[in-house]
Design a protein around this motif. Sequence first.
Motif, PDB file in Angstrom:
ATOM      1  N   LEU A 179       0.825  -1.211   0.000  1.00 46.37           N
ATOM      2  CA  LEU A 179       0.000   0.000   0.000  1.00 46.37           C
ATOM      3  C   LEU A 179       0.859   1.262   0.000  1.00 46.37           C
ATOM      4  CD1 LEU A 179      -2.945   1.229   0.466  1.00 46.37           C
ATOM      5  CD2 LEU A 179      -2.330   1.234   2.883  1.00 46.37           C
ATOM      6  N   THR A 180       1.929   1.268   0.805  1.00 44.35           N
ATOM      7  CA  THR A 180       2.713   2.491   0.995  1.00 44.35           C
ATOM      8  C   THR A 180       4.009   2.525   0.198  1.00 44.35           C
ATOM      9  OG1 THR A 180       3.707   1.502   2.975  1.00 44.35           O
ATOM     10  CG2 THR A 180       1.794   2.913   3.294  1.00 44.35           C
ATOM     11  N   THR A 181       4.473   1.385  -0.313  1.00 46.10           N
ATOM     12  CA  THR A 181       5.685   1.394  -1.139  1.00 46.10           C
ATOM     13  C   THR A 181       5.494   2.257  -2.382  1.00 46.10           C
ATOM     14  OG1 THR A 181       6.454  -0.776  -0.378  1.00 46.10           O
ATOM     15  CG2 THR A 181       7.207  -0.074  -2.534  1.00 46.10           C
ATOM     16  N   VAL A 182       4.263   2.284  -2.894  1.00 40.89           N
ATOM     17  CA  VAL A 182       4.004   3.040  -4.123  1.00 40.89           C
ATOM     18  C   VAL A 182       3.959   4.551  -3.885  1.00 40.89           C
ATOM     19  CG1 VAL A 182       2.680   1.117  -5.069  1.00 40.89           C
ATOM     20  CG2 VAL A 182       1.477   2.943  -3.889  1.00 40.89           C
ATOM     21  N   VAL A 183       3.839   4.983  -2.616  1.00 40.05           N
ATOM     22  CA  VAL A 183       3.635   6.414  -2.338  1.00 40.05           C
ATOM     23  C   VAL A 183       4.755   7.285  -2.901  1.00 40.05           C
ATOM     24  CG1 VAL A 183       3.458   8.130  -0.481  1.00 40.05           C
ATOM     25  CG2 VAL A 183       2.127   6.026  -0.358  1.00 40.05           C
TER      26      VAL A 183
ATOM     27  N   LEU B  99       4.018  -1.648  10.917  1.00 41.75           N
ATOM     28  CA  LEU B  99       5.361  -1.940  10.434  1.00 41.75           C
ATOM     29  C   LEU B  99       5.401  -1.894   8.907  1.00 41.75           C
ATOM     30  CD1 LEU B  99       8.074  -2.614  11.730  1.00 41.75           C
ATOM     31  CD2 LEU B  99       7.551  -5.046  11.382  1.00 41.75           C
ATOM     32  N   GLY B 100       4.322  -2.361   8.271  1.00 40.63           N
ATOM     33  CA  GLY B 100       4.238  -2.259   6.814  1.00 40.63           C
ATOM     34  C   GLY B 100       4.200  -0.822   6.351  1.00 40.63           C
ATOM     35  N   VAL B 101       3.412  -0.008   7.049  1.00 43.51           N
ATOM     36  CA  VAL B 101       3.341   1.415   6.733  1.00 43.51           C
ATOM     37  C   VAL B 101       4.686   2.083   7.008  1.00 43.51           C
ATOM     38  CG1 VAL B 101       2.217   3.592   7.356  1.00 43.51           C
ATOM     39  CG2 VAL B 101       0.860   1.506   7.181  1.00 43.51           C
ATOM     40  N   LEU B 102       5.382   1.606   8.037  1.00 43.02           N
ATOM     41  CA  LEU B 102       6.686   2.156   8.418  1.00 43.02           C
ATOM     42  C   LEU B 102       7.744   1.858   7.363  1.00 43.02           C
ATOM     43  CD1 LEU B 102       8.854   3.177  10.477  1.00 43.02           C
ATOM     44  CD2 LEU B 102       8.818   0.899  11.464  1.00 43.02           C
ATOM     45  N   ILE B 103       7.811   0.602   6.923  1.00 40.22           N
ATOM     46  CA  ILE B 103       8.872   0.184   6.010  1.00 40.22           C
ATOM     47  C   ILE B 103       8.587   0.639   4.580  1.00 40.22           C
ATOM     48  CG2 ILE B 103      10.078  -1.831   5.066  1.00 40.22           C
ATOM     49  CD1 ILE B 103       9.402  -3.293   7.663  1.00 40.22           C
TER      50      ILE B 103
END
Length: 492
Positions: A42-46, A221-225
């Motif tokens: 979800l957040t890697t693409v940001v 942690l997913g949002v963090l990494i």
Amino acid sequence: MTVVKECAMGARVSGFLQRCRESRRLVLVIVAIALLLDNMLLTTVVPIIPEFLYDIRHPNETRLRDHPPPVTTPEPPDTASLEFLDLTTAPYDLLGNLTTLSPSQERKRRRHKDLIEETVAVGMMFASKAFVQLLSNPIVGPLTHKIGYSIPMFTGFVIMFLSTLIFAFGRSYSVLFLARALQGIGSSCSSVSGMGMLAERYPDDKERGNAMGIALGGLALGVLIGPPFGGVMYEFVGKSAPFLVLSALALGDGLLQLLMLQPAVVLQESDPPSLKALVMDPYIIVAAGAITFANMGIAMLEPSLPIWMMDTMDADRWQQGVTFLPASISYLIGTNLFGPLGHRMGRWLASLIGLVVIGICLMCIPLASNINHLIVPNAGLGFAIGMVDSSMMPELGYLVDIRHTAVYGSVYAIGDVAFCLGFAVGPALSGTLVNTIGFEWMLFGIAILNFLYAPLMYLLRSPPTKEEMKSLVMGEKSSVRYVTYQNEEEDE
């Protein structure tokens, strides 16, 4: 003798696997890993998508940025040839004087305009996942009542794996949009099934709060990494690299689910509450609304903050990813801290304080003039969102326990709908709002909404139980019968 040893070894392995399958902690680990990978994607693409799309649409400017031409001041044109002057590109006015904008300043002005327009497209892509997840949740929730949680959980892994591969090899807006939307279906399966599984395995309210705090820690942690991982990998390795790594991790999670959860149809023993009954419960709606408003601010920041940083701070790719790091770290701390603490101090109070802090932090973000100024408001924002999420997710299970039947698929479908609503409305509106009222007023507006919603948390201080509701209804019926009897006696 060898055969006996092999049989004994096989029995020990089989017994070990059986104990693992019955372990609540292992289920918690599997759910936490699934949420971690889902939110990493979800957040890697940001930090990747805004710059990648800009580079696709402006290949010449990308080459200029990588290999800037030498700065020279062109000679003024001969006044005799002014009639042949190209006024659209020349840096001189009609009198042969330099205009106020140099070529580099003109390029920067055009870039600013293009970036503001691109916010709409990026926002719609980011919102597509939440919109699809929003539509899938009302289907997945009741489905878990019929077939159990393990099959939808495994289905979520399969869909997420496909979505990750499409992200890795997609080279156009439409393909990346498809990958983002497809992820919404997988997220719906993983989130609803995972939370429902934890609520079922941890019937005690305090233990459930702790378990969900740990699971949300995996999400955190997913949002963090995700953002720094995506930004650094895109900057130094390439666009496909972070998604190929994620697809390998997702494959490992799928194998773990196959081995330990053994996806199969499991029928529920008790009759589940209807989705309509849960949606009509005002206390469930108040708790779900807190999740929506708490996450809407960070959802608006995801597509707009990197572009705002590119525009106002000339931020690099890695800086756009790292800027979300303080929010992610503090969210991880907040979810693990307020899982047990929320039960002790009152989940309604933790959510009320969290919504107020969210509003204050959102109003501080536009005041930043460099990346260092974003650290404190982003950290406060992540911590406060962790307070709300880790308090309201177990609160939804508690409300079902005391007011309905203890079957959790549908209520966590509602909780996930609330979460998705924030991440659907936020990015979808952010581009339009940035274009119309500006980045600053957009954040001021959502901050005011959080301030206005916070007092509603007081309603969750002591919600009436199912028995109290029945007693109240029976008392009202008795009163009606008594009044009717009195009226009949008076008429006689």
